[in-house]
Design a protein around this motif. Sequence first.
Motif, short mmCIF file in Angstrom:
data_model
loop_
_atom_site.label_atom_id
_atom_site.label_comp_id
_atom_site.label_asym_id
_atom_site.label_seq_id
_atom_site.Cartn_x
_atom_site.Cartn_y
_atom_site.Cartn_z
N SER A 49 0.82 -1.30 -0.01
CA SER A 49 -0.06 -0.15 -0.08
C SER A 49 0.71 1.09 -0.02
O SER A 49 0.71 2.11 -0.67
CB SER A 49 -1.03 -0.07 1.09
N LYS A 50 1.92 1.16 0.80
CA LYS A 50 2.80 2.41 0.64
C LYS A 50 3.79 2.53 -0.39
O LYS A 50 4.58 3.41 -0.55
CB LYS A 50 3.36 2.61 2.19
N SER A 51 4.21 1.34 -0.96
CA SER A 51 5.37 1.33 -1.78
C SER A 51 5.06 2.28 -3.09
O SER A 51 3.85 2.24 -3.74
CB SER A 51 5.76 -0.13 -2.36
N THR A 52 5.97 2.97 -3.58
CA THR A 52 6.00 3.69 -4.92
C THR A 52 6.55 2.82 -6.00
O THR A 52 6.62 3.54 -7.10
CB THR A 52 6.55 5.08 -4.47
N ARG A 53 7.31 1.66 -5.75
CA ARG A 53 7.90 0.88 -6.61
C ARG A 53 7.21 -0.27 -7.11
O ARG A 53 7.44 -1.16 -7.76
CB ARG A 53 9.20 0.42 -6.03
N ARG A 54 5.81 -0.16 -7.22
CA ARG A 54 5.06 -1.18 -7.57
C ARG A 54 4.30 -0.83 -9.24
O ARG A 54 4.03 0.25 -9.23
CB ARG A 54 4.03 -1.77 -6.59
N LYS A 55 4.12 -1.84 -10.00
CA LYS A 55 3.39 -1.54 -10.98
C LYS A 55 2.06 -1.87 -10.88
O LYS A 55 1.30 -0.97 -11.84
CB LYS A 55 4.23 -2.32 -12.31
N GLY A 56 1.43 -2.87 -10.50
CA GLY A 56 0.09 -3.29 -10.42
C GLY A 56 -0.56 -2.69 -9.30
O GLY A 56 0.06 -1.50 -8.56
N THR A 57 -1.73 -3.42 -8.88
CA THR A 57 -2.38 -2.79 -7.59
C THR A 57 -1.96 -3.27 -6.52
O THR A 57 -0.85 -4.36 -6.49
CB THR A 57 -3.81 -3.47 -7.61
N PRO A 58 -2.05 -2.73 -5.25
CA PRO A 58 -1.39 -3.25 -4.17
C PRO A 58 -1.71 -4.84 -3.89
O PRO A 58 -0.65 -5.45 -3.55
CB PRO A 58 -1.85 -2.48 -3.05
N TYR A 59 -2.73 -5.19 -4.14
CA TYR A 59 -3.09 -6.65 -3.92
C TYR A 59 -2.31 -7.63 -4.88
O TYR A 59 -1.69 -8.58 -4.59
CB TYR A 59 -4.57 -6.97 -4.40
N GLN A 60 -2.10 -7.02 -6.17
CA GLN A 60 -1.29 -8.07 -7.02
C GLN A 60 0.15 -7.98 -6.78
O GLN A 60 0.86 -8.96 -6.82
CB GLN A 60 -1.41 -7.21 -8.34
N SER A 61 0.68 -6.95 -6.02
CA SER A 61 1.96 -6.74 -5.82
C SER A 61 2.40 -7.54 -4.59
O SER A 61 3.29 -8.37 -4.58
CB SER A 61 2.47 -5.41 -5.67
N ALA A 62 1.51 -7.62 -3.67
CA ALA A 62 1.65 -8.40 -2.43
C ALA A 62 1.50 -9.85 -2.63
O ALA A 62 2.38 -10.62 -2.28
CB ALA A 62 0.72 -8.02 -1.25
N MET A 63 0.58 -10.39 -3.51
CA MET A 63 0.49 -11.79 -3.88
C MET A 63 1.56 -12.15 -4.63
O MET A 63 2.06 -13.36 -4.64
CB MET A 63 -1.02 -11.91 -4.57
N SER A 64 2.06 -11.38 -5.79
CA SER A 64 3.05 -11.70 -6.49
C SER A 64 4.41 -11.85 -5.84
O SER A 64 4.98 -12.94 -6.15
CB SER A 64 3.27 -10.64 -7.68
N MET A 65 4.69 -11.18 -4.84
CA MET A 65 5.86 -11.29 -4.00
C MET A 65 5.85 -12.46 -3.11
O MET A 65 6.68 -13.26 -2.99
CB MET A 65 6.18 -9.79 -3.20
N LEU A 66 4.79 -12.82 -2.33
CA LEU A 66 4.54 -14.06 -1.63
C LEU A 66 4.99 -15.19 -2.60
O LEU A 66 5.48 -16.13 -2.44
CB LEU A 66 3.15 -13.88 -1.10
#
Length: 99
Positions: A49-66
């Motif tokens: 939610s606070k990252s400025t280095r993501r390309k997708g939505t916060p959900y997509q980034s979090a699930m992708s990293m996991l």
Amino acid sequence: MATKRKVLRPKRKWSARVTNTSNAMDLEGGVFTLHDPAEIAASLKRSASKSTRRKGTPYQSAMSMLNFYINRAGKNLPEKQKKVLEEAKGELRKAFHRE
């Protein structure tokens, strides 16, 4: 006749580099070593939610990293920790209201 030499390359930890420098998001330290799936999900949600280095939505980034971490470290993870990380996927879905 020229002889072929085998080129020895240093082993690279590309997955560690991706985790630290990718555009997915900035992670809190030690997030994948936690033993509570809800804590892991909450940390990933905060980071995404606070990252400025993501390309997708916060959900997509979090699930992708996991998923990236599970897939890359999976064979070296203890079974108990792998189970915790798999359960964190469900907690992450709940945290983002994507049940």
